[in-house]
Design a protein around this motif. Structure first.
Motif, PDB file in Angstrom:
ATOM      1  N   ASP A   8       0.956  -1.210   0.075  1.00 52.61           N
ATOM      2  CA  ASP A   8       0.170   0.129   0.060  1.00 52.61           C
ATOM      3  C   ASP A   8       0.772   1.370  -0.011  1.00 52.61           C
ATOM      4  O   ASP A   8       0.320   2.298   0.062  1.00 52.61           O
ATOM      5  CB  ASP A   8      -0.909  -0.098   1.362  1.00 52.61           C
ATOM      6  CG  ASP A   8      -0.219  -0.034   2.546  1.00 52.61           C
ATOM      7  OD1 ASP A   8       0.916  -0.721   2.570  1.00 52.61           O
ATOM      8  OD2 ASP A   8      -0.616   0.681   3.548  1.00 52.61           O
ATOM      9  N   LEU A   9       2.138   1.108  -0.191  1.00 51.19           N
ATOM     10  CA  LEU A   9       2.951   2.344   0.081  1.00 51.19           C
ATOM     11  C   LEU A   9       3.947   2.153  -1.211  1.00 51.19           C
ATOM     12  O   LEU A   9       4.384   0.996  -1.670  1.00 51.19           O
ATOM     13  CB  LEU A   9       3.585   2.461   1.466  1.00 51.19           C
ATOM     14  CG  LEU A   9       2.807   2.498   2.580  1.00 51.19           C
ATOM     15  CD1 LEU A   9       3.711   2.665   3.956  1.00 51.19           C
ATOM     16  CD2 LEU A   9       2.434   3.755   2.349  1.00 51.19           C
ATOM     17  N   PRO A  10       4.516   3.248  -1.669  1.00 54.58           N
ATOM     18  CA  PRO A  10       5.467   3.426  -2.705  1.00 54.58           C
ATOM     19  C   PRO A  10       6.742   2.554  -2.157  1.00 54.58           C
ATOM     20  O   PRO A  10       7.169   2.454  -1.253  1.00 54.58           O
ATOM     21  CB  PRO A  10       5.868   4.745  -3.023  1.00 54.58           C
ATOM     22  CG  PRO A  10       5.435   5.665  -2.005  1.00 54.58           C
ATOM     23  CD  PRO A  10       4.225   4.625  -1.215  1.00 54.58           C
ATOM     24  N   LEU A  11       7.752   2.109  -3.302  1.00 51.00           N
ATOM     25  CA  LEU A  11       8.913   1.622  -3.024  1.00 51.00           C
ATOM     26  C   LEU A  11      10.039   3.026  -3.264  1.00 51.00           C
ATOM     27  O   LEU A  11       9.675   3.849  -4.254  1.00 51.00           O
ATOM     28  CB  LEU A  11       9.283   0.681  -3.983  1.00 51.00           C
ATOM     29  CG  LEU A  11       8.809  -0.868  -3.741  1.00 51.00           C
ATOM     30  CD1 LEU A  11       9.047  -1.470  -5.004  1.00 51.00           C
ATOM     31  CD2 LEU A  11       9.069  -1.247  -2.593  1.00 51.00           C
ATOM     32  N   LEU A  34       8.065  11.327   3.197  1.00 55.45           N
ATOM     33  CA  LEU A  34       7.132  10.761   2.166  1.00 55.45           C
ATOM     34  C   LEU A  34       6.558   9.574   3.029  1.00 55.45           C
ATOM     35  O   LEU A  34       5.547   8.764   2.455  1.00 55.45           O
ATOM     36  CB  LEU A  34       7.639  10.240   0.980  1.00 55.45           C
ATOM     37  CG  LEU A  34       8.245  11.219  -0.095  1.00 55.45           C
ATOM     38  CD1 LEU A  34       8.750  10.806  -1.090  1.00 55.45           C
ATOM     39  CD2 LEU A  34       7.103  12.354  -0.483  1.00 55.45           C
ATOM     40  N   LYS A  35       7.044   9.410   4.062  1.00 53.97           N
ATOM     41  CA  LYS A  35       6.172   8.357   5.222  1.00 53.97           C
ATOM     42  C   LYS A  35       6.576   6.969   4.411  1.00 53.97           C
ATOM     43  O   LYS A  35       5.690   6.079   4.593  1.00 53.97           O
ATOM     44  CB  LYS A  35       4.831   8.598   5.282  1.00 53.97           C
ATOM     45  CG  LYS A  35       4.755   9.810   6.362  1.00 53.97           C
ATOM     46  CD  LYS A  35       3.060  10.139   6.563  1.00 53.97           C
ATOM     47  CE  LYS A  35       2.961  11.332   7.673  1.00 53.97           C
ATOM     48  NZ  LYS A  35       3.446  12.485   7.334  1.00 53.97           N
ATOM     49  N   HIS A 129       2.689  -5.524  -6.154  1.00 53.93           N
ATOM     50  CA  HIS A 129       1.485  -5.329  -6.996  1.00 53.93           C
ATOM     51  C   HIS A 129       1.335  -6.276  -8.095  1.00 53.93           C
ATOM     52  O   HIS A 129       0.887  -5.936  -9.394  1.00 53.93           O
ATOM     53  CB  HIS A 129       1.516  -3.923  -7.453  1.00 53.93           C
ATOM     54  CG  HIS A 129       1.255  -2.725  -6.542  1.00 53.93           C
ATOM     55  ND1 HIS A 129      -0.026  -2.251  -5.905  1.00 53.93           N
ATOM     56  CD2 HIS A 129       2.053  -2.010  -5.900  1.00 53.93           C
ATOM     57  CE1 HIS A 129       0.293  -1.449  -5.003  1.00 53.93           C
ATOM     58  NE2 HIS A 129       1.399  -1.334  -4.996  1.00 53.93           N
ATOM     59  N   GLY A 130       1.584  -7.354  -7.872  1.00 56.06           N
ATOM     60  CA  GLY A 130       1.309  -8.531  -8.715  1.00 56.06           C
ATOM     61  C   GLY A 130       2.364  -8.775  -9.820  1.00 56.06           C
ATOM     62  O   GLY A 130       2.288  -9.468 -10.655  1.00 56.06           O
ATOM     63  N   LYS A 131       3.306  -7.991  -9.573  1.00 55.63           N
ATOM     64  CA  LYS A 131       4.713  -8.172 -10.525  1.00 55.63           C
ATOM     65  C   LYS A 131       5.982  -8.751  -9.563  1.00 55.63           C
ATOM     66  O   LYS A 131       5.992  -8.474  -8.319  1.00 55.63           O
ATOM     67  CB  LYS A 131       5.435  -7.044 -10.764  1.00 55.63           C
ATOM     68  CG  LYS A 131       4.228  -6.054 -11.995  1.00 55.63           C
ATOM     69  CD  LYS A 131       4.191  -6.568 -12.908  1.00 55.63           C
ATOM     70  CE  LYS A 131       3.122  -5.651 -13.758  1.00 55.63           C
ATOM     71  NZ  LYS A 131       2.437  -6.405 -14.863  1.00 55.63           N
ATOM     72  N   THR A 132       6.545  -9.612 -10.132  1.00 55.87           N
ATOM     73  CA  THR A 132       7.944 -10.126  -9.330  1.00 55.87           C
ATOM     74  C   THR A 132       9.123  -9.035  -9.953  1.00 55.87           C
ATOM     75  O   THR A 132       9.350  -8.832 -11.040  1.00 55.87           O
ATOM     76  CB  THR A 132       8.216 -11.205  -9.780  1.00 55.87           C
ATOM     77  OG1 THR A 132       7.267 -12.231  -9.291  1.00 55.87           O
ATOM     78  CG2 THR A 132       9.597 -11.765  -9.171  1.00 55.87           C
TER      79      THR A 132
END
Length: 165
Positions: A8-11, A34-35, A129-132
């Motif tokens: 739920d958060l950005p990388l 950016l938390k 998000h569904g990607k490796t």
């Protein structure tokens, strides 16, 4: 090595702090602003290189508690190698600069830091998000390999094929 990240958060992925303490502090401050939790921050290696604060940068990244991929600089310093393994042409500007920073850093990195560097993983695998996603430094099987945007599609596809093994 499979790592867990919050979906739920950005990388935040960055590489090559190159012993630049001010830049490393700035990126950590941006992550806080950016938390972005430490579990979602990844450094792709080369913590230590051309700038003046190798020990301080290494301590900062280690103490930050983020994920780190071993770059050729960490491999070289952590395993007491002769040089950083970049393979620059002998006596070129890059070769001369590389020798200078390597000796400078080698004299300032402590044994505890070398042990930590030697133990870093060569790659990290993330499901996001569904990607490796496989995070590496350089090439899949060679840390000091240079792969650029301008590298051929064939070279890039070869790298992707190597991730399957």
């Amino acid at each position: 090595m499979l790592i867990e990240v919050r979906q739920d958060l950005p990388l935040l992925v960055f590489g090559g702090p190159y012993s630049n303490l001010a830049a490393t502090l700035a990126i950590r401050e941006k992550a806080v602003e950016l938390k972005i939790p430490n579990s979602n921050v990844i450094c792709t290696g080369d913590i230590v290189a051309y700038c003046a604060s190798p020990r301080e940068c290494t301590d900062l990244i280690h103490d930050w508690g983020i994920h780190v991929v071993q770059g050729n600089c960490e491999d070289a310093l952590g395993n007491d190698k002769f040089d950083c393994g970049c393979g620059f042409e002998e006596n070129s500007s890059c070769d001369l600069a590389s020798k200078q920073w390597y000796e400078y850093s080698k004299a300032r990195i402590g044994e505890d830091q070398k042990v930590w560097m030697a133990d870093l993983p060569n790659n990290l695998k993330i499901n996001y998000h569904g990607k490796t996603i496989i995070v590496i430094h350089g090439g899949v099987n060679q840390q000091s390999q240079f792969i650029f945007r301008s590298s051929s599609t064939t070279d890039k596809l070869q790298q992707l094929k190597q991730t399957d093994s």
